[in-house]
Design an enzyme around this catalytic site. Sequence first.
Site, PDB file in Angstrom:
ATOM      1  N   ARG A 170       0.839  -1.197   0.000  1.00 35.99           N
ATOM      2  CA  ARG A 170       0.000   0.000   0.000  1.00 35.99           C
ATOM      3  C   ARG A 170       0.876   1.250   0.000  1.00 35.99           C
ATOM      4  O   ARG A 170       0.568   2.237  -0.672  1.00 35.99           O
ATOM      5  CB  ARG A 170      -0.921   0.009   1.216  1.00 35.99           C
ATOM      6  CG  ARG A 170      -1.725   1.302   1.325  1.00 35.99           C
ATOM      7  CD  ARG A 170      -2.683   1.306   2.493  1.00 35.99           C
ATOM      8  NE  ARG A 170      -3.359   2.598   2.598  1.00 35.99           N
ATOM      9  CZ  ARG A 170      -4.333   2.874   3.455  1.00 35.99           C
ATOM     10  NH1 ARG A 170      -4.752   1.952   4.304  1.00 35.99           N
ATOM     11  NH2 ARG A 170      -4.899   4.069   3.478  1.00 35.99           N
ATOM     12  N   ASN A 177     -10.808  -4.526  -0.637  1.00 35.21           N
ATOM     13  CA  ASN A 177     -10.596  -3.417  -1.576  1.00 35.21           C
ATOM     14  C   ASN A 177      -9.603  -3.802  -2.667  1.00 35.21           C
ATOM     15  O   ASN A 177      -8.849  -4.766  -2.510  1.00 35.21           O
ATOM     16  CB  ASN A 177     -10.081  -2.192  -0.811  1.00 35.21           C
ATOM     17  CG  ASN A 177     -11.212  -1.333  -0.276  1.00 35.21           C
ATOM     18  OD1 ASN A 177     -12.232  -1.164  -0.928  1.00 35.21           O
ATOM     19  ND2 ASN A 177     -11.036  -0.790   0.906  1.00 35.21           N
ATOM     20  N   CYS A 198     -19.262  -2.415   0.753  1.00 35.29           N
ATOM     21  CA  CYS A 198     -18.299  -1.400   1.169  1.00 35.29           C
ATOM     22  C   CYS A 198     -18.848  -0.664   2.386  1.00 35.29           C
ATOM     23  O   CYS A 198     -20.048  -0.385   2.456  1.00 35.29           O
ATOM     24  CB  CYS A 198     -18.037  -0.413   0.029  1.00 35.29           C
ATOM     25  SG  CYS A 198     -16.897   0.928   0.458  1.00 35.29           S
ATOM     26  N   ASP A 199     -17.951  -0.326   3.319  1.00 36.67           N
ATOM     27  CA  ASP A 199     -18.404   0.346   4.541  1.00 36.67           C
ATOM     28  C   ASP A 199     -18.362   1.867   4.453  1.00 36.67           C
ATOM     29  O   ASP A 199     -18.819   2.549   5.372  1.00 36.67           O
ATOM     30  CB  ASP A 199     -17.588  -0.121   5.745  1.00 36.67           C
ATOM     31  CG  ASP A 199     -16.123   0.303   5.669  1.00 36.67           C
ATOM     32  OD1 ASP A 199     -15.692   0.782   4.606  1.00 36.67           O
ATOM     33  OD2 ASP A 199     -15.411   0.140   6.681  1.00 36.67           O
ATOM     34  N   HIS A 225     -17.047   3.883  -4.214  1.00 33.84           N
ATOM     35  CA  HIS A 225     -16.222   5.070  -3.941  1.00 33.84           C
ATOM     36  C   HIS A 225     -16.442   6.153  -4.999  1.00 33.84           C
ATOM     37  O   HIS A 225     -15.573   6.996  -5.223  1.00 33.84           O
ATOM     38  CB  HIS A 225     -14.719   4.716  -3.868  1.00 33.84           C
ATOM     39  CG  HIS A 225     -14.361   3.960  -2.632  1.00 33.84           C
ATOM     40  ND1 HIS A 225     -13.058   3.587  -2.334  1.00 33.84           N
ATOM     41  CD2 HIS A 225     -15.110   3.505  -1.608  1.00 33.84           C
ATOM     42  CE1 HIS A 225     -13.034   2.943  -1.185  1.00 33.84           C
ATOM     43  NE2 HIS A 225     -14.272   2.875  -0.719  1.00 33.84           N
ATOM     44  N   TYR A 232     -14.967  10.077  -1.555  1.00 34.91           N
ATOM     45  CA  TYR A 232     -13.843   9.700  -2.415  1.00 34.91           C
ATOM     46  C   TYR A 232     -13.816  10.488  -3.721  1.00 34.91           C
ATOM     47  O   TYR A 232     -12.794  10.513  -4.412  1.00 34.91           O
ATOM     48  CB  TYR A 232     -13.880   8.197  -2.713  1.00 34.91           C
ATOM     49  CG  TYR A 232     -13.258   7.365  -1.627  1.00 34.91           C
ATOM     50  CD1 TYR A 232     -11.906   7.013  -1.660  1.00 34.91           C
ATOM     51  CD2 TYR A 232     -14.005   6.930  -0.546  1.00 34.91           C
ATOM     52  CE1 TYR A 232     -11.336   6.254  -0.664  1.00 34.91           C
ATOM     53  CE2 TYR A 232     -13.443   6.169   0.467  1.00 34.91           C
ATOM     54  CZ  TYR A 232     -12.100   5.831   0.403  1.00 34.91           C
ATOM     55  OH  TYR A 232     -11.532   5.078   1.407  1.00 34.91           O
ATOM     56  N   ARG A 254      -0.657   7.921   3.919  1.00 38.23           N
ATOM     57  CA  ARG A 254      -1.668   7.303   4.773  1.00 38.23           C
ATOM     58  C   ARG A 254      -1.222   5.912   5.244  1.00 38.23           C
ATOM     59  O   ARG A 254      -1.482   5.518   6.386  1.00 38.23           O
ATOM     60  CB  ARG A 254      -2.982   7.217   3.995  1.00 38.23           C
ATOM     61  CG  ARG A 254      -4.102   6.485   4.715  1.00 38.23           C
ATOM     62  CD  ARG A 254      -4.589   7.224   5.934  1.00 38.23           C
ATOM     63  NE  ARG A 254      -5.619   6.450   6.636  1.00 38.23           N
ATOM     64  CZ  ARG A 254      -5.880   6.551   7.926  1.00 38.23           C
ATOM     65  NH1 ARG A 254      -5.206   7.394   8.669  1.00 38.23           N
ATOM     66  NH2 ARG A 254      -6.819   5.812   8.475  1.00 38.23           N
TER      67      ARG A 254
END
Length: 450
Positions: free
Chosen positions: A95, A149, A171-172, A202, A265, A285
């Site tokens: 990531r 994801n 998706c939350d 998103h 998003y 992040r």
Amino acid sequence: MMTKSFSVVIAGGGSTFTPGIVLMLLDNLDQFPIRKLKLYDNDKERQDKIAGACEIFIHEKAPEIEFLATDDPEQAFTDVDFVMAHIRVGKYAMRELDEKIPLKYGVVGQETCGPGGIAYGMRSIGGVLEIIDYMEKYSPDAWMLNYSNPAAIVAEATRRLRPDSKVLNICDMPVGIEDRMAEIAGLSSRKEMKVRYYGLNHFGWWTEIQDSEGNDLMPVLKKHIKEFGYTPNANHHPTEKSWNDTFTKARDVYATDPDVLPNTYLQYYFFPQQMAKKSNPDFTRANEVMAGREAFIFSQCQKIVEEGSSKNSEIEIDDHASYIVDLARAIAYNTGERMLLIVENNGAIENFDSTAMVEIPCIVGSNGPEPLAVGKIPQFQKGLMEQQVSVEKLVVEAWVEKSSQKLWQAIILSKTVPGADVAKAILEDLIEANREYWPQLEEKPLQPII
């Protein structure tokens, strides 16, 4: 009356979210009884750090539940009713590269949006398909609730490559935003709201929000969001700065179409240069998460195991994830729950690609989701969605065909990327970084930019 109890496996058992989800499941046993709870991860060492604490949680709160943590697929997926999947192929180390490589070229560095999301999608497809195949081999009647994801790319891959599988992609993020909407509107829970929403994962908009009595909440929400975004008040939700900024930035995204309320998003697509410029290319992040939540969860789990008790634990129940129980209950008990799911359009949005995986309200029962009709959507949203869904489809085509050309096209088409030359440079770096995780792309070199 509920008489049956269920066997559940959490795929991605080494995730830092797993302890909170286990606590959430234990807190909802009256709604969704569990007889067996298993953790599965192909990284045994990482999962072991989490599993010891989860075993103690279960022993203290529901000792009758059989618990197992394993890296053996047959043990994990045999005799299960539900697979709850939240895997991260490449973990936070990859990531970090997803975020930092695009930023090197002045492009948004984000785990699900732009080139970073494309890179992550290329890694996730194989992992999610593998879990589906394990489920169908060892428990062919089970349902997979997938919240891995990037959900949009993963959903397109499951549509194309496992079209008959019992997989629900969820998706939350809408849940999190609706929690804030409910607070802004003075409600005690988002479950007191009835919403209409459409888009891609998103990448969507709320068009109607009512309370349980049918009162229109849009005017009060619009007034607040225009000024404050999704921040309920100036002193609310002291969370990480990046999330606070995101919820406040929603007021600028809202300004692009004040008839609807946006998913947060969209900031990355509407203000890509701004978002890239404000990012720290040396501490993204991913670094925040590794230094923050990951370190905290691992240390807390170690403490619980050493003390043999969760009495002094600071790990909290992930109430935010209770939508997973809602979805499982809807299937198990045919409740007809109304939920936002990522499903094949198939005419729900009249003037949009019928094969697109769209995020819309569905009625969920024992046979799965029944999408609700959306009708026609405005040209602005339609145009944006057509561009973004093409990105998602090209990524899956690139994975299937092992095509660097298709992958280049996907990055070129992303609204976060300024041009084909930048897209090419980013892709070359991403290919090098992901050699261990992506399919071996064809050797034909990309054409040089003159």
